[in-house]
Design an enzyme around this catalytic site. Structure first.
Site, PDB file in Angstrom:
ATOM      1  N   CYS A  64       1.771  -0.583  15.383  1.00  0.00           N
ATOM      2  CA  CYS A  64       1.474  -0.731  13.726  1.00  0.00           C
ATOM      3  C   CYS A  64       1.090  -1.843  13.425  1.00  0.00           C
ATOM      4  CB  CYS A  64       3.024  -0.440  13.320  1.00  0.00           C
ATOM      5  SG  CYS A  64       3.357  -0.403  11.741  1.00  0.00           S
ATOM      6  N   GLU A 100       0.697  -1.156  -0.009  1.00  0.00           N
ATOM      7  CA  GLU A 100      -0.047   0.012  -0.083  1.00  0.00           C
ATOM      8  C   GLU A 100       0.883   1.027   0.130  1.00  0.00           C
ATOM      9  OE1 GLU A 100      -4.036  -1.779   2.016  1.00  0.00           O
ATOM     10  OE2 GLU A 100      -2.728  -0.685   3.405  1.00  0.00           O
ATOM     11  N   CYS A 108       3.512   8.600   0.496  1.00  0.00           N
ATOM     12  CA  CYS A 108       4.113   7.588   1.531  1.00  0.00           C
ATOM     13  C   CYS A 108       4.177   6.378   0.895  1.00  0.00           C
ATOM     14  CB  CYS A 108       3.199   7.668   2.394  1.00  0.00           C
ATOM     15  SG  CYS A 108       3.699   6.485   3.837  1.00  0.00           S
ATOM     16  N   CYS A 168       6.271  -6.962   7.187  1.00  0.00           N
ATOM     17  CA  CYS A 168       7.452  -6.466   8.067  1.00  0.00           C
ATOM     18  C   CYS A 168       7.865  -7.325   9.073  1.00  0.00           C
ATOM     19  CB  CYS A 168       6.882  -4.901   8.492  1.00  0.00           C
ATOM     20  SG  CYS A 168       8.221  -4.032   9.701  1.00  0.00           S
ATOM     21  N   CYS A 225      -1.111   6.972   9.669  1.00  0.00           N
ATOM     22  CA  CYS A 225       0.134   6.156  10.158  1.00  0.00           C
ATOM     23  C   CYS A 225       0.041   4.967  10.909  1.00  0.00           C
ATOM     24  CB  CYS A 225       1.062   7.524  11.026  1.00  0.00           C
ATOM     25  SG  CYS A 225       2.545   7.042  11.741  1.00  0.00           S
ATOM     26  N   CYS A 253       6.311  -3.826  15.783  1.00  0.00           N
ATOM     27  CA  CYS A 253       6.200  -2.891  16.575  1.00  0.00           C
ATOM     28  C   CYS A 253       4.711  -2.851  16.933  1.00  0.00           C
ATOM     29  CB  CYS A 253       6.268  -1.621  15.811  1.00  0.00           C
ATOM     30  SG  CYS A 253       7.810  -1.400  15.403  1.00  0.00           S
TER      31      CYS A 253
END
Length: 352
Positions: free
Chosen positions: A119, A92, A105, A112, A337, A116
């Protein structure tokens, strides 16, 4: 045998290729221009090449182009782009319109590996790194979307999408080179920010490579105990390690980092937390972007109150820390974010 991706070849390699097939060397520059400056993704569109040469390229090479699979438009005009890769993985990217800026962005990995806690992408597996041309394609597609939807040029790029850019170091730097090169998109590196969760040795490598783009660090706590809870990477890349790496980076590049700090309710939003951040900023000269927390499925944190946020930022201001509050954009389409979770489960619907 699968065809080789022609965009994996440098200009010297292309030149050598054309010499080997008895084509003039200037043909390499023409093809390179089509690929990188004009963003063409089909050999048939390379109109200044002979049909024979276009057929040769088609038979022997591929352009593994990224395609927009789906667009979602937020009530605040933010656009989230689901980008389908040549192997049907989906990442994305986001177009963020804001006053005089149009910011892309972009993602650097499929998924990933850093987990975290705040996230959504961290809840996914890391499937693979993106190639430089796939990162480049995201920028081109978001740039085209800005032109088509808002009749505005792309002004800024942030590597803050899915994945950890510094764990895909070589391809990320190659993509920046293509984006900033006069033979590519010709954007200024000062319009580009690479954000990292904090890989100290790679931050130092950025210094050794004397990069020209901006660096941002996802900090979120200036206290190792709290940062360990938020970001497991801190256990091997402590605040002390990161401070040393950032000081080295600044010495080598002359550029100061930006700290990104999400303020969580009753976790890192007290005046003591603010003072710890002040102390860290005094050691590592920087500015701070305070970011609103955006809720995610299964998340354990909440956004702090307006009054706590105001007290926190006032404390930073009173100690001379440059501080900006970044309000969320695209929250209603999970484009803000920390929300890029790719609810297509990393594959296109056709393969489910």
């Amino acid at each position: 045998m699968p065809k080789k991706d022609i965009r994996a070849l440098s200009l010297p390699q292309l030149t050598q290729l054309f010499e080997e097939i008895s084509e003039p060397a200037f043909r390499a520059k023409q093809v390179y221009d089509w690929l990188w400056a004009k963003g063409v993704v089909e050999f048939s569109q390379m109109s200044n090449l002979s049909k024979k040469l276009r057929d040769y390229l088609e038979e022997n090479f591929a352009i593994n182009a990224v395609q927009i699979h789906e667009l979602q438009v937020s009530s605040d005009r933010t656009i989230k782009c689901a980008m389908r890769l040549h192997d049907n993985y989906v990442v994305e990217s986001v177009l963020i319109p804001h006053q005089e800026r149009m910011t892309a962005c972009i993602s650097s990995q499929v998924g990933c590996s850093l987990t975290c806690k705040f996230c959504a992408t961290g809840k996914l597996k890391r499937m693979r790194n993106l190639n430089a041309d796939e990162i480049f394609d995201q920028v081109v597609l978001v740039k085209n979307t800005a032109n088509d939807r808002y009749e505005a040029p792309l002004t800024n790029i942030v590597y803050m999408g899915m994945g950890e850019p510094l764990l895909n170091y070589a391809e990320v730097l190659k993509s920046v080179e293509k984006i900033t090169s006069p033979t590519g998109l010709g954007m200024s590196p000062k319009r580009i920010t690479v954000s990292t969760a904090g890989v100290a040795k790679m931050i130092m490598k950025l210094g050794d490579d004397k990069v020209k783009f901006n660096l941002a660090l996802s900090l979120h706590a200036a206290n190792d105990e709290k940062r360990n809870k938020l970001m497991p990477i801190n256990e091997t890349n402590t605040l002390e390690n990161l401070a040393e790496a950032l000081l080295y980076f600044t010495e080598k590049t002359g550029s100061r980092p930006t700290f990104e700090y999400i303020v969580f309710k009753d976790f890192n939003d007290s005046l003591q937390d603010a003072q710890e951040l002040v102390d860290y900023c005094k050691r590592v000269k920087s500015k701070v972007n305070i970011i609103e927390y955006n809720s995610i499925d299964g998340g354990e944190f909440q956004q702090t109150s307006t009054s706590r946020l105001l007290a926190f930022t006032k404390h930073l201001d009173s100690h001379g820390i440059i501080c900006n509050v970044r309000h969320s954009r695209g929250k209603d389409i999970d484009a803000a974010c920390g929300q890029l979770a790719n609810k297509n489960k990393l594959i296109s619907p056709e393969l489910k």
